[in-house]
Structure formats: structure tokens, C-alpha cells
Scaffold this motif. Structure first.
Motif, PDB file in Angstrom:
ATOM      1  N   TRP A  58       0.819  -1.208   0.000  1.00 16.15           N
ATOM      2  CA  TRP A  58       0.000   0.000   0.000  1.00 16.15           C
ATOM      3  C   TRP A  58       0.849   1.253   0.000  1.00 16.15           C
ATOM      4  O   TRP A  58       2.048   1.223   0.274  1.00 16.15           O
ATOM      5  CB  TRP A  58      -0.947   0.027   1.194  1.00 16.15           C
ATOM      6  CG  TRP A  58      -0.221  -0.059   2.503  1.00 16.15           C
ATOM      7  CD1 TRP A  58       0.362   0.953   3.205  1.00 16.15           C
ATOM      8  CD2 TRP A  58       0.029  -1.236   3.247  1.00 16.15           C
ATOM      9  NE1 TRP A  58       0.960   0.471   4.335  1.00 16.15           N
ATOM     10  CE2 TRP A  58       0.761  -0.877   4.387  1.00 16.15           C
ATOM     11  CE3 TRP A  58      -0.306  -2.576   3.066  1.00 16.15           C
ATOM     12  CZ2 TRP A  58       1.166  -1.799   5.332  1.00 16.15           C
ATOM     13  CZ3 TRP A  58       0.108  -3.491   4.014  1.00 16.15           C
ATOM     14  CH2 TRP A  58       0.835  -3.095   5.134  1.00 16.15           C
ATOM     15  N   THR A  59       0.204   2.344  -0.345  1.00 16.88           N
ATOM     16  CA  THR A  59       0.704   3.703  -0.164  1.00 16.88           C
ATOM     17  C   THR A  59      -0.452   4.418   0.523  1.00 16.88           C
ATOM     18  O   THR A  59      -1.481   3.796   0.792  1.00 16.88           O
ATOM     19  CB  THR A  59       1.009   4.391  -1.512  1.00 16.88           C
ATOM     20  OG1 THR A  59      -0.206   4.569  -2.214  1.00 16.88           O
ATOM     21  CG2 THR A  59       1.991   3.594  -2.346  1.00 16.88           C
ATOM     22  N   THR A  60      -0.353   5.708   0.756  1.00 16.00           N
ATOM     23  CA  THR A  60      -1.477   6.413   1.371  1.00 16.00           C
ATOM     24  C   THR A  60      -2.715   6.370   0.474  1.00 16.00           C
ATOM     25  O   THR A  60      -3.793   6.022   0.942  1.00 16.00           O
ATOM     26  CB  THR A  60      -1.087   7.863   1.714  1.00 16.00           C
ATOM     27  OG1 THR A  60       0.000   7.824   2.634  1.00 16.00           O
ATOM     28  CG2 THR A  60      -2.244   8.608   2.330  1.00 16.00           C
ATOM     29  N   PRO A  61      -2.600   6.651  -0.836  1.00 15.34           N
ATOM     30  CA  PRO A  61      -3.820   6.643  -1.656  1.00 15.34           C
ATOM     31  C   PRO A  61      -4.147   5.320  -2.349  1.00 15.34           C
ATOM     32  O   PRO A  61      -5.239   5.163  -2.881  1.00 15.34           O
ATOM     33  CB  PRO A  61      -3.531   7.708  -2.708  1.00 15.34           C
ATOM     34  CG  PRO A  61      -2.051   7.657  -2.894  1.00 15.34           C
ATOM     35  CD  PRO A  61      -1.491   7.306  -1.525  1.00 15.34           C
TER      36      PRO A  61
END
Length: 87
Positions: A58-61
Motif C-alpha cells: 500500500w501507499t497512502t492513496p
């Protein structure tokens, strides 16, 4: 379904685009273990569908989920985090 001159469907027959898929981000965090999630996928022909899956990065968005479906050309797809919920 499209078939070749020999009557055999090509490898890509039945594949659909996932419309809410995003490009692979430059940086992301890998999960130590797969995380069970519920994901919404927008198929180009079949429309929106919610299904069980696992997230592996994952990343933030964005979240990378594994898609085990013959309609998908790829096994994993990056989708917006708003389309993914932990189970």
C-alpha cells in the motif's frame, strides 16, 4: 468470445480491464503477511463488483490487492484505498 482460425480462443479472450486500477506507484510498503480485505473492482464489461481478496502492499492513496479471476490479465492490481476495506 473471439476465436482464431483454428477455433481456439486466444489467451486474452475473456479478459476485461479493471477501470479503477491505477499505475504502480514509485514507492510502497509491503505487507509482512497478506491482509484480508473486501475490494470493489470496476470491470469494463461486467460493472462494479465487491469481492474478498488480500492486500499485499500500500501507499497512502493506493492498495495492491491480489485478483484471482480469469477476467483479469494481471494477478495483482493497484486500486484507490477508498475501494478497499479490511475484513
Amino acid at each position: 468470445m473471439a476465436r482464431g482460425a483454428d477455433g481456439v480462443a486466444p489467451w486474452w479472450a475473456g479478459h476485461q480491464r479493471i477501470l479503477n486500477a491505477r499505475a504502480v506507484p514509485e514507492r510502497f510498503t509491503r505487507a509482512a503477511q497478506p491482509v484480508p480485505v473486501r475490494v470493489r473492482l470496476d470491470w469494463s464489461q461486467d460493472g462494479a463488483e465487491e469481492r474478498e481478496a488480500v492486500a499485499t502492499a500500500w501507499t497512502t492513496p493506493l492498495v495492491l490487492v491480489l485478483v484471482d479471476d480469469p477476467r483479469a490479465a494481471l494477478r495483482g492490481v493497484w486500486v484507490p484505498a477508498r475501494d478497499v476495506h479490511r475484513r
